[in-house]
Scaffold this motif. Structure first.
Motif, short mmCIF file in Angstrom:
data_model
loop_
_atom_site.label_atom_id
_atom_site.label_comp_id
_atom_site.label_asym_id
_atom_site.label_seq_id
_atom_site.Cartn_x
_atom_site.Cartn_y
_atom_site.Cartn_z
N ASN A 1 5.10 -12.24 13.16
CA ASN A 1 6.47 -11.72 13.02
C ASN A 1 6.87 -11.63 11.56
OD1 ASN A 1 7.35 -11.12 15.64
ND2 ASN A 1 7.64 -13.28 16.11
N TYR A 2 6.47 -12.62 10.78
CA TYR A 2 6.83 -12.61 9.36
C TYR A 2 6.14 -11.46 8.64
CZ TYR A 2 7.43 -13.87 4.53
OH TYR A 2 7.74 -13.82 3.19
N VAL A 3 4.86 -11.24 8.95
CA VAL A 3 4.13 -10.14 8.31
C VAL A 3 4.82 -8.81 8.64
CG1 VAL A 3 1.95 -8.89 8.22
CG2 VAL A 3 1.94 -11.38 8.26
N GLN A 4 5.23 -8.65 9.92
CA GLN A 4 5.92 -7.42 10.30
C GLN A 4 7.22 -7.28 9.50
OE1 GLN A 4 6.56 -6.78 14.48
NE2 GLN A 4 4.47 -7.43 15.04
N TYR A 5 7.94 -8.43 9.34
CA TYR A 5 9.24 -8.40 8.66
C TYR A 5 9.11 -7.93 7.22
CZ TYR A 5 13.15 -10.19 5.98
OH TYR A 5 14.19 -10.31 5.11
N ILE A 6 8.18 -8.50 6.51
CA ILE A 6 8.11 -8.15 5.08
C ILE A 6 7.59 -6.73 4.88
CG2 ILE A 6 7.86 -10.55 4.32
CD1 ILE A 6 4.89 -10.00 3.88
N CYS A 7 6.71 -6.24 5.83
CA CYS A 7 6.19 -4.87 5.71
C CYS A 7 7.28 -3.85 6.02
CB CYS A 7 5.01 -4.66 6.64
SG CYS A 7 3.50 -5.51 6.09
N GLN A 8 8.16 -4.19 6.97
CA GLN A 8 9.24 -3.28 7.30
C GLN A 8 10.37 -3.34 6.28
OE1 GLN A 8 9.80 -4.85 11.23
NE2 GLN A 8 8.86 -3.05 12.22
N LYS A 9 10.44 -4.49 5.59
CA LYS A 9 11.47 -4.68 4.56
C LYS A 9 11.20 -3.80 3.35
CE LYS A 9 13.21 -8.26 1.43
NZ LYS A 9 13.05 -9.66 0.99
N SER A 10 9.93 -3.69 2.99
CA SER A 10 9.60 -2.89 1.81
C SER A 10 8.15 -2.42 1.91
CB SER A 10 9.77 -3.73 0.54
OG SER A 10 9.22 -3.07 -0.58
#
Length: 813
Positions: A130-139
């Motif tokens: 979930n964290y990997v998805q979050y940071i990739c979608q963030k920027s």
């Protein structure tokens, strides 16, 4: 944010027993970093005139809402009116936030790395993903961070997890990591990652299947990965199945279809799609691609195995284009086009489409052209095959021009050219061209043209010689052609078979082969059956070669169930019975025929065959054979020898007394049997013939009536014949045949039989009261041919409908 790792990125995905990552080296969040409006860490902080700092996007939205609602422009935090909407970037704060974020994300990524292990708990792995998805979608820039941290191989490893939730989340994460990032896609192309993803496609109706096809769609945007996906065994097949599924999730079907569209960038993939039923991409390239691609696609189309519906679709889509290539392309292109046309022409419906697209003229031209522009022999063979396919469609070929002078396929000069090629090429082309003639002679509208051309060319003997060809396909084609010709040129074929050594024996050998029942055998026996049955020379030759004994044994084996049945068993049995029946047409001239009939008790066999329900021809020819046999009975009946009168009897006749002889045939007045003299009073033949008089096929009725009429013929006791018919309850069925007036031949035969029956006074008296019979006889008297009118007149006299003047004028016969 740092203090709520387990829920801040995807709260809905966390488990109830939340697990907090080790927070060593994670810096606390400062109030100055958080926007008062969004309550989130700012990315682009700006300051108002009163010194308050907000996220740029949030404060701009606030100003817009104030303006649209007509409110005063105030600071959202102090609610004091502002004079200006000018926003001053807080560069120092932004830099500080970015540095803080980078330090925190580095630590978070490090924790994610430690959690992405198959030995970690499911909840830890899910939080990390979930964290990997979050940071990739963030920027988007964070995607290179994930790549540099070597997290992609670790996420791929999660596809091997025993947890379905983890596997689904890993597939989803890989898709997000790969979106719009060619470098990340390139990493996924290494090793077995794509193969592993494809394996998930086989998970029927599962979330994994859905996530896998979404990921493959993203990967397929890369041309390099298109080739990789297509190279995995079964990938395209599964995707084609998903794209055409009626039960799959609509979004999944759409993504599978879009993935296939992306994969079309690679020609090898297009070929695989065609092989698995998705032909449109190949056909599009064939129509619109560059010349080398068109050639490649046409060549591959010629190698595909297509079902009939697809052949029709292909013919309609690219048939005209292939025909144009066949007419005007270079030799390599023409070869590819011919092979493709060969593939799609082998179905009646698609062949008709190609005919309408104009395939016949260039085909014929290719076959007949000699010299510089002629096709090599191997391609002429393909052209001949296509022509054979097309002709077998049953189209009206006498209306299609194929030559410069408006010739058709059945024009004399075209058929002559075909016959010339048949005699001067190799077996393969000869076979296909014979099949062309087979197709043309199947049609009643074209067979006579072909027959005329064969006769004018003198090719009969040449065609008959192919019966001995060692190649089975060639032999079958020639026999089928001769069978089609035999009803129209039977005597010529009989003469050729009698005059040329070996062909008749070869036909008999084919018929007698002990290999079940083949198309070749059915055609061979059909050919022999169609030859003139009264050709004494041919029948004698067949007797000499033992043909009838072989035919008899095959009929017996079929009736006993010893021969395997298939789709050729009916025409084969019908042909056998017809061939066997021909021996009964020469009984008066050939003692060997009588001996054969007696030896094998053929009269009994034909009697049994009368009950072959559903096999009209078997019943008809069996009845015809019995007619011939019964006609010969009066010549074969043995009459008893009476003892010579004694001396006294010769001087005093009053002392003589005729001896009483019992057991004589009531019809022939001698010693009779079905086997020896072919008398149909024996073996219930009469009853079985009577049963056929109400058959729906008038030809069967006519044959049965003809056989029964031998009981009433000259040379037998007609009165006894009538009695036999009465006992077999055959009088009424014969009268019914007269009343029905189904055909002229039936009426002619019925009138003859009824006149003979009415010679018996009791029957004549009874029939005289039936107005229907009288009307039928009057109709025959008025409208029949000369012979029928004479016979009908005599019959009407029997029932007193016409006065009999023979007593008044005794000298008038």
């Amino acid at each position: 944010m740092a203090e709520s790792w387990d829920g801040s990125y995807d709260a809905g995905s966390q488990s109830d027993d939340s697990y907090h990552f080790e927070r060593l080296h994670i810096e606390p969040i400062y109030d100055a970093f958080v926007c008062p409006l969004t309550k989130q860490v700012m990315r682009d902080p700006v300051t108002l005139e009163n010194g308050q700092t907000f996220e740029r996007e949030a404060i701009e939205k606030w100003f817009k809402e104030c303006k649209e609602s007509g409110r005063k422009l105030v600071c959202p935090l102090t609610l004091k009116e502002l004079r200006s909407t000018e926003l001053n970037p807080s560069i120092a704060l932004r830099n500080t936030i970015e540095e803080w974020t980078a330090r925190n994300e580095s630590v978070q990524l490090d924790m994610a790395r430690r959690s992405l292990s198959l030995g970690s708990s499911e909840s830890d792995i899910m939080r990390a993903l979930n964290y990997v998805q979050y940071i990739c979608q963030k920027s988007r820039s964070n995607k290179h961070v994930v790549r540099n941290a070597e997290l992609i191989p670790m996420i791929v490893d999660m596809l091997k997890s025993s947890s379905r939730r983890v596997r689904c989340k890993a597939l989803e994460t890989l898709r997000i990591v790969a979106e719009e990032d060619a470098d990340n896609k390139e990493i996924m192309a290494v090793g077995d990652t794509v193969r592993t993803v494809v394996k998930f496609l086989s998970q029927e109706a599962s979330k994994e299947r859905e996530e896998a096809v979404f990921l493959l769609y993203e990967l397929s945007k890369s041309e390099a990965l298109c080739e990789k996906i297509g190279s995995i065994n079964g990938a395209i097949l599964i995707l084609v199945g998903m794209a055409s599924s009626k039960s799959e999730n609509v979004l999944t079907v759409e993504k599978a279809d879009q993935t296939l569209e992306n994969l079309e960038k690679c020609e090898n993939n297009v070929r695989q799609m065609a092989e698995n039923g998705r032909l449109q991409p190949l056909l599009t390239l064939l129509l619109e691609g560059p010349p080398e691609t068109k050639l490649s696609m046409a060549s591959y189309l010629g190698e595909l195995v297509l079902n009939n519906d697809v052949k029709v679709f292909v013919a309609r889509t690219v048939g005209s284009s292939l025909i144009n290539i066949m007419k005007s392309g270079n030799m390599q292109s023409r070869e590819a086009a011919l092979k493709a046309l060969n593939q799609i022409s082998s179905c009646e419906a698609s062949a008709k489409v190609l005919i309408e697209a104009g395939i016949l003229p260039p085909l014929v031209k290719d076959l007949f052209t000699v010299g510089v522009n002629q096709l090599p022999m191997r391609l002429k063979e393909v052209s001949a095959t296509i022509l054979a396919n097309v002709v077998s469609s049953g189209y009206d070929f006498d209306s299609i021009s194929v030559g410069p002078d408006h010739q058709t396929l059945v024009s004399e000069d075209i058929v002559h050219n075909l016959l010339h090629l048949i005699s001067n090429t190799g077996p393969a082309i000869e076979c296909k061209l014979l099949q062309v003639l087979v197709g043309l002679t199947f049609s009643p509208t074209t067979v006579l043209n072909v027959v005329s051309a064969i006769k004018s060319s003198g090719a009969t003997i040449s065609l008959v010689q192919f019966i001995e060809a060692p190649q089975k396909d060639l032999r079958v084609a020639s026999i089928k052609l001769l069978q089609n010709l035999s009803p129209h040129m039977g005597q010529e074929l009989a003469d050729a078979l009698r005059g040329t050594a070996g062909q008749l024996g070869s036909l008999i050998k084919v018929i007698s082969e002990n290999i079940g029942i083949t198309e070749e055998q059915a055609a061979a026996v059909g050919l022999l059956a169609d030859l003139p049955e009264r050709d004494l020379g041919l029948t004698r030759q067949m007797l000499d070669e033992g043909a009838f004994q072989l035919v008899f044994s095959r009929v017996v084996r079929i009736r006993q169930g010893e021969t395997r049945g298939n789709r050729f068993v009916t025409p084969y049995l019908e042909g056998l019975v017809r061939v066997l029946a021909r021996v009964t047409f020469v009984l008066a001239d050939e003692p060997g025929a009588i001996a054969l009939c007696r030896e094998h008790n053929l009269a009994s066999l034909f009697t049994e065959l009368l009950q072959s329900n559903g096999l009209d021809n078997v019943q008809m020819f069996s009845a015809m054979a019995l007619e011939n046999l019964s006609q010969e009975s009066k010549n074969l009946t043995r009459f008893p020898e009476l003892p010579a009168p004694g001396f006294c009897s010769s001087i005093f006749p009053c002392f003589s007394k005729q001896p009483v002889i019992t057991g004589l045939c009531r019809l022939h007045r001698g010693t009779c049997s079905l086997k020896e003299s072919f008398c149909i009073l024996d073996g219930q033949a009469v009853e079985k013939l009577v049963a056929l008089l109400d058959h729906t096929n008038e030809k069967v009725v006519e044959a049965a009536l003809a056989a029964l009429s031998t009981l009433l013929d000259d040379g037998v006791d007609i009165e006894q014949g009538v009695m036999v018919l009465c006992e077999a309850e055959g009088i009424k069925p014969i009268l019914d045949v007269l009343l029905e007036k189904r055909t002229d031949n039936l009426r002619r035969r019925a009138v003859w039989a009824v006149e003979r029956i009415l010679r018996t006074d009791d029957i004549a008296y009874e029939v005289s009261g039936d107005p229907n019979v009288s009307t039928a006889l009057v109709d025959a008297f008025q409208h029949g041919d000369y012979r029928s009118r004479q016979i009908a007149e005599r019959a009407l006299k029997h029932v007193d409908k016409i006065p009999n003047f023979s007593g008044v004028f005794p000298n008038i016969s």
